[in-house]
Write an enzyme that holds these catalytic residues in place. Structure first.
Site, PDB file in Angstrom:
ATOM      1  N   HIS A  44       0.845  -1.202   0.000  1.00 49.15           N
ATOM      2  CA  HIS A  44       0.000   0.000   0.000  1.00 49.15           C
ATOM      3  C   HIS A  44       0.879   1.250   0.000  1.00 49.15           C
ATOM      4  O   HIS A  44       1.349   1.683   1.046  1.00 49.15           O
ATOM      5  CB  HIS A  44      -0.922  -0.020   1.221  1.00 49.15           C
ATOM      6  CG  HIS A  44      -2.066   0.949   1.145  1.00 49.15           C
ATOM      7  ND1 HIS A  44      -2.156   1.935   0.183  1.00 49.15           N
ATOM      8  CD2 HIS A  44      -3.177   1.079   1.912  1.00 49.15           C
ATOM      9  CE1 HIS A  44      -3.287   2.627   0.375  1.00 49.15           C
ATOM     10  NE2 HIS A  44      -3.913   2.121   1.416  1.00 49.15           N
ATOM     11  N   TYR A  64      -0.854   7.301   3.369  1.00 48.86           N
ATOM     12  CA  TYR A  64      -0.330   6.482   4.458  1.00 48.86           C
ATOM     13  C   TYR A  64       1.197   6.503   4.370  1.00 48.86           C
ATOM     14  O   TYR A  64       1.760   7.194   3.524  1.00 48.86           O
ATOM     15  CB  TYR A  64      -0.966   5.090   4.419  1.00 48.86           C
ATOM     16  CG  TYR A  64      -2.465   5.196   4.620  1.00 48.86           C
ATOM     17  CD1 TYR A  64      -2.974   5.735   5.806  1.00 48.86           C
ATOM     18  CD2 TYR A  64      -3.359   4.854   3.612  1.00 48.86           C
ATOM     19  CE1 TYR A  64      -4.345   5.903   5.988  1.00 48.86           C
ATOM     20  CE2 TYR A  64      -4.739   5.022   3.794  1.00 48.86           C
ATOM     21  CZ  TYR A  64      -5.216   5.547   4.982  1.00 48.86           C
ATOM     22  OH  TYR A  64      -6.565   5.727   5.155  1.00 48.86           O
ATOM     23  N   ARG A  66     -16.671  -0.103  -3.903  1.00 48.42           N
ATOM     24  CA  ARG A  66     -18.023   0.119  -3.376  1.00 48.42           C
ATOM     25  C   ARG A  66     -19.116  -0.639  -4.119  1.00 48.42           C
ATOM     26  O   ARG A  66     -20.103  -1.053  -3.500  1.00 48.42           O
ATOM     27  CB  ARG A  66     -18.326   1.628  -3.346  1.00 48.42           C
ATOM     28  CG  ARG A  66     -17.533   2.339  -2.258  1.00 48.42           C
ATOM     29  CD  ARG A  66     -17.551   3.840  -2.454  1.00 48.42           C
ATOM     30  NE  ARG A  66     -16.874   4.213  -3.698  1.00 48.42           N
ATOM     31  CZ  ARG A  66     -16.760   5.469  -4.132  1.00 48.42           C
ATOM     32  NH1 ARG A  66     -17.298   6.454  -3.427  1.00 48.42           N
ATOM     33  NH2 ARG A  66     -16.121   5.727  -5.246  1.00 48.42           N
TER      34      ARG A  66
HETATM   35  C1  FNR Z   1     -11.570   1.765   0.839  1.00 49.18           C
HETATM   36  N1  FNR Z   1     -10.417   1.951   0.098  1.00 49.18           N
HETATM   37  C2  FNR Z   1      -9.238   1.355   0.506  1.00 49.18           C
HETATM   38  N2  FNR Z   1      -8.132   1.425  -0.282  1.00 49.18           N
HETATM   39  C3  FNR Z   1      -7.006   0.766   0.046  1.00 49.18           C
HETATM   40  O1  FNR Z   1      -6.027   0.852  -0.685  1.00 49.18           O
HETATM   41  N3  FNR Z   1      -6.959   0.018   1.199  1.00 49.18           N
HETATM   42  C4  FNR Z   1      -8.011  -0.089   2.038  1.00 49.18           C
HETATM   43  O2  FNR Z   1      -7.946  -0.815   3.037  1.00 49.18           O
HETATM   44  C5  FNR Z   1      -9.188   0.639   1.723  1.00 49.18           C
HETATM   45  N4  FNR Z   1     -10.290   0.622   2.546  1.00 49.18           N
HETATM   46  C6  FNR Z   1     -11.500   1.097   2.090  1.00 49.18           C
HETATM   47  C7  FNR Z   1     -12.664   0.880   2.828  1.00 49.18           C
HETATM   48  C8  FNR Z   1     -13.910   1.270   2.324  1.00 49.18           C
HETATM   49  C9  FNR Z   1     -15.151   0.975   3.107  1.00 49.18           C
HETATM   50  C10 FNR Z   1     -13.981   1.927   1.062  1.00 49.18           C
HETATM   51  C11 FNR Z   1     -15.301   2.353   0.477  1.00 49.18           C
HETATM   52  C12 FNR Z   1     -12.827   2.180   0.356  1.00 49.18           C
HETATM   53  C13 FNR Z   1     -10.480   2.521  -1.268  1.00 49.18           C
HETATM   54  C14 FNR Z   1     -10.989   1.490  -2.267  1.00 49.18           C
HETATM   55  O3  FNR Z   1     -10.122   0.368  -2.337  1.00 49.18           O
HETATM   56  C15 FNR Z   1     -11.117   2.099  -3.665  1.00 49.18           C
HETATM   57  O4  FNR Z   1      -9.848   2.480  -4.123  1.00 49.18           O
HETATM   58  C16 FNR Z   1     -12.046   3.305  -3.692  1.00 49.18           C
HETATM   59  O5  FNR Z   1     -13.214   3.065  -2.918  1.00 49.18           O
HETATM   60  C17 FNR Z   1     -12.470   3.680  -5.107  1.00 49.18           C
HETATM   61  O6  FNR Z   1     -13.077   2.585  -5.751  1.00 49.18           O
HETATM   62  P1  FNR Z   1     -14.689   2.431  -5.882  1.00 49.18           P
HETATM   63  O7  FNR Z   1     -15.266   2.341  -4.518  1.00 49.18           O
HETATM   64  O8  FNR Z   1     -15.172   3.680  -6.586  1.00 49.18           O
HETATM   65  O9  FNR Z   1     -14.891   1.193  -6.710  1.00 49.18           O
END
Ligand code: FNR
Length: 398
Positions: A183, A188, A364
């Site tokens: 990550h 972060y 999501r």
């Molecule tokens: C996330 N996102 C996220 N990204 C990541 O790199 N590590 C993580 O642990 C998390 N945790 C997380 C929790 C929740 C509840 C959400 C909604 C999002 C970001 C996620 O992986 C993604 O990059 C973004 O949500 C954009 O993609 P979507 O949701 O538009 O498909």
């Protein structure tokens, strides 16, 4: 007719994914002292039951103070291997693959989970299991006014953290995961090192891009050294921190292209292109394809250099047309959109559409619709296999 690319297999080193759909890592704030729980088994298992070729376990902290919230998962001790293995084994039993995202939250650690807080990023004090007096960062710069000041890491502490990433990678392998994602995004710790706005160090871990990237590069090398040769290594970055408007040096697309070239030579097999999260004052230029376009530009840059690293796209991919067009080369695909927003897919009149990525990561939409892959398959007229137990309920044809 031809199967759309999104439903074709993707081979990365020794790993073959059935299709191009991956569940993007998502924190669920449901771990118990860093141990994954029954919630995670059911939550992650549902995607493997319903066609997601790769499910990536949420940001998993390599040290206790690297958790975003006290309820985040971790792999800093051996007792955390067994609950992960249970999930890995289940996903494998469904013929699908599983990855894990290894992380350290840096100065953004010790916050409250969403249902304990009034706003995202609200700090978790000791009373709520937090550790605001022990936040780590490249430089002692707080997230924003009123937030705790992190401690500037010493070189010995940085080396210790590289070791922690390596130890967590070994534990991941022991649990049987198919791939690891580092990550490096969203503000972060690794992302804090990369940005000149959050890294003002003057030693080997700061200064020019190659210095700010040293922490990440060391982690990549340490990880690659302990995972099997045929296991792919993934890296998520923020392609920009959306601070260009300030005209100050910041982490931007140019920097990401340079970094992409560097890590492509270090054994990173797929770059997962996200954006933002490192600055409270970011101004995101939002459109349905805002991150897909960043992914596409990095992919083109790598191609122009003859580098083979694959690209993952993520962000607002929520319907069949979008999922299809992201990875599709050479076909006109029309319009798609996420929810209320419409987008037009770029078409090159000579060559048709150009794929922006090789893998589609969705977050999501999988929470809204765990059967997203099956639904897309049905809409695109592609036959996919249901679990044997579900065969009496085939999807109705659209
Ligand atoms: C996330 N996102 C996220 N990204 C990541 O790199 N590590 C993580 O642990 C998390 N945790 C997380 C929790 C929740 C509840 C959400 C909604 C999002 C970001 C996620 O992986 C993604 O990059 C973004 O949500 C954009 O993609 P979507 O949701 O538009 O498909």
């Amino acid at each position: 007719s031809d199967v759309p690319t999104v439903f074709t297999p993707l081979k990365i080193r020794g790993l073959t994914l059935q299709n191009r759909f991956a569940v993007s890592p998502m924190c669920m704030y449901s771990a118990d002292d860093g141990h994954l729980t029954d919630f995670h088994l059911v939550h992650l298992g549902q995607f493997a039951l319903r066609g997601a070729a790769l499910t990536i376990v949420e940001a998993t902290a390599v040290t206790p103070n690297g958790r975003i919230t006290p309820e985040d998962s971790g792999l800093w001790q051996d007792s955390q291997i067994a609950p992960l293995k249970r999930i890995v084994d289940f996903i494998h039993s469904q013929g699908q693959k599983v990855g894990i995202q290894l992380a350290h939250a840096g100065r953004k650690a010790s916050t409250l989970g969403p249902w304990h807080s009034r706003s995202i990023g609200e700090i978790a004090t000791a009373e709520h299991g937090g550790w605001t007096d022990n936040l780590w960062a490249p430089s002692a710069i707080p997230w924003a006014e009123g937030f705790p000041t992190p401690k500037e890491l010493t070189v010995a502490e940085i080396e210790g953290l590289v070791q922690s990433f390596q130890d967590a990678a070994k534990r991941s392998v022991e649990a049987g995961v198919d791939t690891i994602e580092i990550h490096g995004a969203h503000g972060y710790l690794i992302s804090e090192f990369l940005s000149p706005l959050t890294n003002t160090r003057t030693d080997a871990y700061g200064g020019p891009l190659q210095g700010r990237a040293k922490f990440l590069i060391d982690i990549i090398k340490a990880t690659r050294a302990v995972i099997p040769e045929d296991m792919p290594l993934l890296l998520r970055i923020s392609a920009t921190e959306w601070m260009e408007y300030t005209n100050q040096p910041s982490w931007d697309l140019e920097a990401s292209k340079q970094l992409a070239s560097t890590v492509a030579d270090l054994g990173v097999d797929l770059l997962d292109v996200s954006s933002g999260g490192n600055n409270n004052n970011q101004k995101i230029q939002i459109s349905p394809s805002y991150q897909i376009d960043l992914a596409g530009q990095i992919r083109e840059h790598l191609a122009s250099q003859g580098k083979k690293m694959l690209i993952g796209a993520v962000g607002m991919i929520s319907n069949a047309e979008m999922a299809k067009s992201v990875v599709q080369d050479g076909k006109l695909v029309g319009t798609g959109g996420g929810g209320a927003i419409e987008t037009t897919v770029e078409v090159d009149s000579e060559h048709g559409t150009k794929a922006k990525a090789d893998l589609v990561l969705v977050a999501r939409q999988f929470l809204r619709e765990p059967e997203f892959v099956l639904k897309v398959a049905n809409e695109l007229g592609v036959k996919v296999r249901l679990p044997a137990q579900y065969l009496r309920a085939p999807y109705p044809k659209v």
